[in-house]
Design a protein around this motif. Structure first.
Motif, PDB file in Angstrom:
ATOM      1  N   ALA A  30       0.837  -1.206   0.000  1.00 39.22           N
ATOM      2  CA  ALA A  30       0.000   0.000   0.000  1.00 39.22           C
ATOM      3  C   ALA A  30       0.869   1.253   0.000  1.00 39.22           C
ATOM      4  CB  ALA A  30      -0.928  -0.012   1.215  1.00 39.22           C
ATOM      5  N   TRP A  31       1.957   1.195   0.758  1.00 41.32           N
ATOM      6  CA  TRP A  31       2.869   2.341   0.836  1.00 41.32           C
ATOM      7  C   TRP A  31       3.543   2.608  -0.509  1.00 41.32           C
ATOM      8  CZ3 TRP A  31       2.653   5.089   5.196  1.00 41.32           C
ATOM      9  CH2 TRP A  31       3.599   6.085   5.401  1.00 41.32           C
ATOM     10  N   ALA A  32       3.956   1.546  -1.185  1.00 42.89           N
ATOM     11  CA  ALA A  32       4.585   1.710  -2.495  1.00 42.89           C
ATOM     12  C   ALA A  32       3.612   2.353  -3.479  1.00 42.89           C
ATOM     13  CB  ALA A  32       5.056   0.352  -3.022  1.00 42.89           C
ATOM     14  N   PHE A  33       2.363   1.927  -3.440  1.00 45.51           N
ATOM     15  CA  PHE A  33       1.366   2.529  -4.319  1.00 45.51           C
ATOM     16  C   PHE A  33       1.126   3.996  -3.963  1.00 45.51           C
ATOM     17  CE2 PHE A  33      -0.481  -1.884  -5.213  1.00 45.51           C
ATOM     18  CZ  PHE A  33       0.107  -1.942  -6.468  1.00 45.51           C
ATOM     19  N   ASP A  34       1.180   4.315  -2.658  1.00 47.42           N
ATOM     20  CA  ASP A  34       1.086   5.728  -2.252  1.00 47.42           C
ATOM     21  C   ASP A  34       2.188   6.534  -2.925  1.00 47.42           C
ATOM     22  OD1 ASP A  34      -0.978   4.986  -0.590  1.00 47.42           O
ATOM     23  OD2 ASP A  34       0.222   5.005   1.234  1.00 47.42           O
TER      24      ASP A  34
END
Length: 461
Positions: A30-34
């Protein structure tokens, strides 16, 4: 089984194992997509400058639109997570930013583009506030700082993914007119396809819904100690350990107090200190990175800019890993403060190495520019890892997501100002545009070193 324990004590008795690594993988994805969603606009700005006849100022405003939305998202979703739970807030924030990122492909000009990027930012800001709170509330004290830095280390994966998608849809596939022939739809502008691809994170919602559960800290604070103990049993079973349970008498049920809690006497100084640090790191980072494709191209010192963007992403990993080691070795405060100061120094170095700066500084040519840029990337992203490890530890459970969101929201105010200021000043020279960003990093470092409290080895409360 242990009795008479708080949530923190129960979690501290559970060794890090397969559960924690799986949780890090989900939260990290999720953080990478952020990271991908935040930075993708920087690659489309040069295209939209011409396509929509934008000035440097309006392009800076468009580049800051999602950051402006993140202010509302940080503050609003942080409160929602404290009041209604981390898991529901997490999944709704991811769905929000994925949906509006994809819809940005339909923008027809500055105003529609700004609105859709703003709404994307509302989801992004919430996801950043909730993700760290969710992960931190599953970790033992001894590994919490390191794992939160590891979480932020997924950011350059998203940055690298954004670079790859930008190269694919803006350089590799488009013809001379900047369009890609798509079956059924015909010729489509490459930047629109880039935004369509950025809706991919929406698929992560299904994983959050089916693979994650509420945190034991939130459940206990909400008065449902039985559910919190069930959660601890699940964690222990996945790790192959015996569960360590919470004593209901060791837990105080507290309603979410809202923003007023952040300014009560026991944590007021912490709130102001960390909000200032967030302001400074956001001002510097987004001011530099939103305009980085334009800056690197203007320097005229490199060939294929996408190759150098990938190098910038790669060097961020040792920045994170060094911070992950140091936050547990020397502490959060010292690591964050020193890394922010170094970010300021090296941002100034690569700014001074830009062609035609001409202040008699003796910093010219490819190597000062390249090394300064890589070092600034190394220390800035290491500082991001440290600040994400530090922030949730400064606030009690009843205000943790609200505190995360408040500090992040203050930071995003600076993130809006930084690119706009840089865009307005760049016509008078790159050193003039970048020097305030370098100074902001340094000020943030001094504030943390001067007023920060160390939280290494301190249990969450």
């Amino acid at each position: 089984m242990s009795s008479g324990q708080s949530v923190s004590a129960a979690l501290d008795r559970l060794p890090v194992g397969g559960f924690h690594r799986r949780l890090l993988a989900i939260c990290g994805t999720a953080w990478a997509f952020d990271g991908m969603e935040v930075i993708v606009i920087s690659f489309t700005l040069p295209v939209l400058l011409d396509a929509w006849s934008l000035s440097g100022f309006t392009a800076g405003v468009l580049g800051s639109a999602s950051l402006l939305g993140m202010i509302l998202g940080n503050w609003g979703w942080g409160y929602v997570a404290d009041r209604y739970g981390r898991k529901p807030a997490f999944q709704w924030t991811v769905l929000t930013y994925a949906a509006f990122a994809g819809l940005t492909a339909l923008a027809v000009g500055f105003y529609s583009g700004f609105a859709l990027r703003f709404l994307t930012g509302v989801g992004l800001g919430g996801a950043l506030a909730v993700d760290t709170s969710y992960l931190s509330e599953h970790l033992p004290t001894s590994r919490r700082g390191r794992y939160l830095v590891y979480l932020d280390a997924f950011w350059p994966l998203g940055y690298g993914f954004a670079v790859a998608l930008a190269w694919l849809f803006l350089a590799f596939l488009p013809g001379s007119a900047g369009t890609v022939v798509v079956p059924v739809f015909g010729a489509v502008e490459g930047w629109r396809l880039l935004f369509v691809a950025s809706a991919l994170p929406g698929l992560l919602v299904f994983i959050i819904r089916t693979q994650l559960a509420e945190t034991p800290y939130y459940l206990a604070r909400a008065g449902d100690v039985d559910a919190a103990n069930d959660r601890l049993r699940e964690i222990a079973a996945e790790n192959g350990d015996e569960p360590s349970l919470i004593d209901p008498d060791a837990v105080e049920s507290i309603d979410a107090p809202g923003f007023r809690r952040l300014f009560e006497a026991d944590i007021r100084t912490r709130t102001v200190m960390i909000a200032t640090a967030w302001f400074c790191i956001n001002f510097g980072y987004y001011g530099v990175f939103i305009w980085l494709p334009q800056t690197v191209s203007a320097a005229g010192l490199v060939g294929n800019v996408y190759y150098y963007f990938l190098l910038i992403a790669v060097v961020q990993f040792p920045g994170y890993f060094s911070a992950a080691y140091l936050v547990e070795r020397v502490g959060r405060r010292l690591t964050l403060g020193v890394y922010l100061l170094a970010s300021g120094v090296f941002t100034f170095v690569f700014a001074a190495a830009m062609p035609d700066v001409g202040f008699g500084l003796g910093i010219t040519g490819f190597w000062p520019f390249f090394v300064g840029l890589l070092a600034a990337s190394f220390f800035t992203l290491g500082a991001w890892g440290a600040i994400y490890a530090y922030t949730p530890e400064l606030f009690p459970t009843e205000a943790r997501a609200t505190g995360n969101g408040f500090a992040g929201g203050v930071g995003k105010i600076a993130a809006v100002i930084g690119p706009i200021l840089a865009g307005a000043l760049v016509t008078d020279g790159y050193l003039l545009a970048l020097a305030p960003l370098a100074a902001a990093f340094a000020v943030g470092g001094l504030v943390v070193l001067g007023f920060g409290e160390e939280t290494k080895g301190v249990s969450l409360r």
